[in-house]
Design a protein around this motif. Structure first.
Motif, mmCIF file in Angstrom:
data_model
loop_
_atom_site.group_PDB
_atom_site.id
_atom_site.type_symbol
_atom_site.label_atom_id
_atom_site.label_comp_id
_atom_site.label_asym_id
_atom_site.label_seq_id
_atom_site.Cartn_x
_atom_site.Cartn_y
_atom_site.Cartn_z
ATOM 1 N N UNK A 120 0.600 -1.087 -0.015
ATOM 2 C CA UNK A 120 0.169 -0.045 -0.114
ATOM 3 C C UNK A 120 1.003 1.203 0.039
ATOM 4 N N UNK A 121 1.985 1.172 0.981
ATOM 5 C CA UNK A 121 2.845 2.433 0.911
ATOM 6 C C UNK A 121 3.372 2.746 -0.623
ATOM 7 N N UNK A 122 3.797 1.721 -1.371
ATOM 8 C CA UNK A 122 4.295 1.786 -2.701
ATOM 9 C C UNK A 122 3.012 1.532 -3.705
ATOM 10 N N UNK A 123 1.756 2.082 -3.475
ATOM 11 C CA UNK A 123 0.708 1.703 -4.523
ATOM 12 C C UNK A 123 1.227 1.890 -6.073
ATOM 13 N N UNK A 328 -3.537 -2.818 25.570
ATOM 14 C CA UNK A 328 -4.431 -3.839 25.609
ATOM 15 C C UNK A 328 -5.809 -3.722 24.780
ATOM 16 N N UNK A 329 -6.205 -2.350 24.939
ATOM 17 C CA UNK A 329 -7.349 -2.167 23.998
ATOM 18 C C UNK A 329 -7.217 -2.067 22.483
ATOM 19 N N UNK A 330 -8.334 -2.697 21.967
ATOM 20 C CA UNK A 330 -8.154 -2.721 20.357
ATOM 21 C C UNK A 330 -8.621 -1.520 19.759
ATOM 22 N N UNK A 331 -7.715 -0.774 19.006
ATOM 23 C CA UNK A 331 -8.199 0.325 18.591
ATOM 24 C C UNK A 331 -8.630 0.685 16.985
ATOM 25 N N UNK A 332 -7.387 0.363 16.472
ATOM 26 C CA UNK A 332 -7.506 0.358 14.904
ATOM 27 C C UNK A 332 -8.743 -0.426 14.252
ATOM 28 N N UNK A 333 -9.521 0.109 13.448
ATOM 29 C CA UNK A 333 -10.599 -0.605 12.532
ATOM 30 C C UNK A 333 -9.819 -1.350 11.471
ATOM 31 N N UNK A 334 -10.240 -2.464 11.331
ATOM 32 C CA UNK A 334 -9.508 -3.340 10.179
ATOM 33 C C UNK A 334 -10.041 -2.816 8.739
ATOM 34 N N UNK A 335 -9.222 -2.599 7.678
ATOM 35 C CA UNK A 335 -9.516 -2.091 6.556
ATOM 36 C C UNK A 335 -10.191 -3.506 6.030
ATOM 37 N N UNK A 336 -11.019 -3.204 4.793
ATOM 38 C CA UNK A 336 -11.905 -4.284 4.129
ATOM 39 C C UNK A 336 -11.167 -5.606 4.147
ATOM 40 N N UNK A 337 -10.149 -5.413 3.414
ATOM 41 C CA UNK A 337 -9.287 -6.743 2.854
ATOM 42 C C UNK A 337 -9.044 -7.386 4.454
ATOM 43 N N UNK A 338 -8.645 -6.726 5.256
ATOM 44 C CA UNK A 338 -8.050 -7.399 6.788
ATOM 45 C C UNK A 338 -9.280 -8.000 7.174
ATOM 46 N N UNK A 371 -15.442 -4.012 -2.088
ATOM 47 C CA UNK A 371 -15.768 -2.193 -2.616
ATOM 48 C C UNK A 371 -16.818 -1.706 -1.787
ATOM 49 N N UNK A 372 -17.841 -2.415 -1.279
ATOM 50 C CA UNK A 372 -18.787 -1.837 -0.629
ATOM 51 C C UNK A 372 -18.396 -1.308 0.455
ATOM 52 N N UNK A 373 -17.343 -1.966 1.163
ATOM 53 C CA UNK A 373 -16.711 -1.731 2.356
ATOM 54 C C UNK A 373 -15.588 -0.599 2.461
ATOM 55 N N UNK A 374 -15.452 -0.285 0.852
ATOM 56 C CA UNK A 374 -14.584 0.790 0.827
ATOM 57 C C UNK A 374 -13.213 0.478 0.181
ATOM 58 N N UNK A 375 -13.023 -0.725 -0.171
ATOM 59 C CA UNK A 375 -11.768 -1.174 -0.836
ATOM 60 C C UNK A 375 -11.954 -1.660 -2.088
ATOM 61 N N UNK A 376 -11.632 -1.093 -3.228
ATOM 62 C CA UNK A 376 -11.929 -1.427 -4.492
ATOM 63 C C UNK A 376 -10.529 -2.057 -5.017
ATOM 64 N N UNK A 383 -2.483 7.133 -5.911
ATOM 65 C CA UNK A 383 -0.988 6.654 -5.208
ATOM 66 C C UNK A 383 -0.855 6.912 -3.884
ATOM 67 N N UNK A 384 -1.711 7.339 -2.911
ATOM 68 C CA UNK A 384 -1.510 7.531 -1.706
ATOM 69 C C UNK A 384 -2.175 6.232 -0.985
ATOM 70 N N UNK A 385 -2.714 5.211 -1.911
ATOM 71 C CA UNK A 385 -3.204 4.005 -1.089
ATOM 72 C C UNK A 385 -4.343 4.140 -0.517
ATOM 73 N N UNK A 386 -4.685 2.986 0.445
ATOM 74 C CA UNK A 386 -5.825 3.176 1.308
ATOM 75 C C UNK A 386 -5.627 4.098 2.462
ATOM 76 N N UNK A 387 -6.900 4.817 3.029
ATOM 77 C CA UNK A 387 -6.847 5.589 4.032
ATOM 78 C C UNK A 387 -6.609 4.836 5.198
ATOM 79 N N UNK A 388 -5.739 5.259 6.288
ATOM 80 C CA UNK A 388 -5.425 4.880 7.428
ATOM 81 C C UNK A 388 -6.839 5.213 8.624
ATOM 82 N N UNK A 389 -7.236 6.363 8.518
ATOM 83 C CA UNK A 389 -8.192 6.801 9.289
ATOM 84 C C UNK A 389 -9.240 6.063 9.696
ATOM 85 N N UNK A 390 -9.480 5.729 10.867
ATOM 86 C CA UNK A 390 -10.891 4.618 11.100
ATOM 87 C C UNK A 390 -12.188 5.169 10.805
#
Length: 462
Positions: A120-123, A328-338, A371-376, A383-390
């Motif tokens: 993703x960094x080198x999209x 210990x607290x789960x924070x990041x939302x998983x991207x669609x593929x994950x 795609x409906x979840x936001x990842x086509x 070229x900035x790839x997928x968003x990191x923001x939850x």
């Protein structure tokens, strides 16, 4: 720092599996990434060199059509080209299945997470024709082999890859004072896309202290970088801007004959720039721990990057060994593929399930919901790839798509459901809340219970 094997699998891996034991230490995690790449061998994805054979075939069929217009031979070549297009389209969907299979079956899940991060960094992706199917072969060749090497090597592998040159419109960039520009014709303009993204995305970061002049000088230095019609890297001296170029107060080029070594020299320096260390450290910390990472973690990653000249194995070690990475607290939302791939891992989806899917079914069950979840898939918005923001992953439409997938699709991928009363614990470990345990137990059917676990808030986060 107290090591937590469940958190290790969820935050740094591909999610919990009922059949694969999690790592028991950070040393085991890191050793797994260093060992031979078993998943690439077990679930192969076509390397870019093999994909080039498809390109060569397509060129040959087109040449036959042009030379034999109106003939039976031209008609046969046209049909063969259509078959090639279809086969490549189907292969692209199959490679998605292999990516998921690797997530499901790996006992070194950190490798898959790192591969996805750096890809993703080198999209990069193709824009038209067969080459738009080439993203997975590009990742397999240019990214995956370098995830534990030097950042400089990955940077050069990605930036100088023909797919990247194609994607960022570098292939036809011509210096304004070059021999090619003097001849006239169509190829006489310079393109700054690659130079801008190398500085803004790949190395220094958007907030670093570079100027538009640096962008332009780097773009002039990059003129000459192109690829052949078969997508081999090529440096064309007649395209290159003559003279010296100054990027971040360092001078490059100026020899009588422009050479690709000047391009490699500036990439070498950018890979070791302090701003690059800061940018990569911040991006890694955000990706694996949260939108607002602990400053101490970022500083530790930055220091390790600088002290080791971008040794990514050492940077990864600094990440998984830092106490701030184990909140210990789960924070990041998983991207669609994950989300989809970790769900398949939690279900221990059989390895034959995805390759056996007919293309239309695979698109309906995997590609379209993603795609409906936001990842086509392999169709990046930029070229900035997928968003990191939850917030990008928890839109009303995205959440609804996750719930719909969790309730309906797993039962179409496998025959028998697990008992949801057991599944809630194997999928979530100690992060199974009382409400989720109750929902799994009280569900009207086993599949409903499984779906409720996969749709639960805890399963959406790392």
């Amino acid at each position: 720092m107290r090591f937590d094997p469940h958190l290790a699998e969820i935050r740094f891996g591909c999610g919990l599996s009922p059949t694969i034991a999690p790592a028991q230490s950070t040393a085991q995690m890191l050793a797994g990434v260093a060992k031979p790449d078993d998943m690439a061998a077990r679930f192969p994805i076509e390397p870019f060199a093999d994909f080039q054979t498809r390109i060569a075939q397509g060129i040959e069929f087109n040449q036959i059509r042009r030379k034999n217009r109106g003939s039976d031979e031209a008609l046969a070549a046209k049909k063969a080209r259509r078959v090639l297009n279809k086969e490549t389209r189907i292969a692209q969907v199959g490679w998605l299945g292999q990516h998921i299979n690797r997530w499901v079956h790996t006992d070194t899940p950190l490798r898959e997470r790192l591969t996805l991060f750096w890809a993703d960094h080198f999209t990069a992706t193709g824009k038209a024709g067969l080459i738009r199917r080439a993203a997975s072969p590009y990742v397999e060749t240019a990214i995956r082999p370098h995830i534990t090497g030097r950042f400089e090597d990955m940077l050069m592998s990605a930036v100088l890859h023909p797919l990247m040159l194609h994607y960022l419109d570098q292939a036809h960039s011509v210096g304004e004072n070059s021999a090619q520009a003097a001849r006239g014709g169509k190829l006489r303009g310079m393109n700054e896309n690659l130079a801008r993204e190398v500085l803004e995305l790949h190395t220094l970061g958007v907030h670093a202290a570079y100027t538009q002049t640096d962008v332009r000088e780097l773009a002039e230095l990059f003129t000459g970088l192109t690829h052949t019609k078969f997508f081999d890297l090529q440096f064309r001296k007649q395209f290159a801007e003559p003279g010296t170029e100054t990027v971040l107060e360092r001078t490059y080029g100026g020899t009588k004959n422009p050479h690709i070594r000047d391009v490699k020299a500036v990439l070498h320096d950018l890979a070791r720039h302090p701003a690059t260390a800061r940018h990569i450290a911040t991006k890694l910390a955000v990706h694996f721990t949260g939108d607002t990472p602990d400053p101490a973690l970022v500083a530790a990653l930055e220091t390790r990057f600088r002290d080791t000249d971008g040794d990514l194995a050492q940077v990864t070690a600094a990440l998984v060994e830092h106490p701030a990475a184990w909140a210990p607290q789960l924070q990041n939302v998983k991207p669609a593929f994950n989300f989809l791939a970790s769900a398949c891992r939690a279900l221990a989806l059989p390895s034959g399930a995805l390759p056996q899917l007919e293309e239309r079914l695979a698109r309906r069950l995997i590609v379209r919901p993603m795609g409906q979840m936001g990842h086509f898939w392999e169709k990046p918005a930029g070229p900035d790839g997928l968003p990191e923001e939850d917030a990008a992953w928890i839109s009303p439409q995205g959440v609804a798509a996750r719930l719909q997938w969790a309730i309906t699709v797993p039962q179409q991928l496998m025959d028998a459901p697990p008992d949801p009363r057991d599944f809630v614990h194997s999928a979530l470990g100690p992060h199974a809340t009382a409400a989720t345990v109750f929902a799994a137990k009280a569900a009207e059917s086993r599949w409903d219970g499984v779906g409720l676990v996969l749709a639960s808030p805890a399963f959406q986060r790392t």
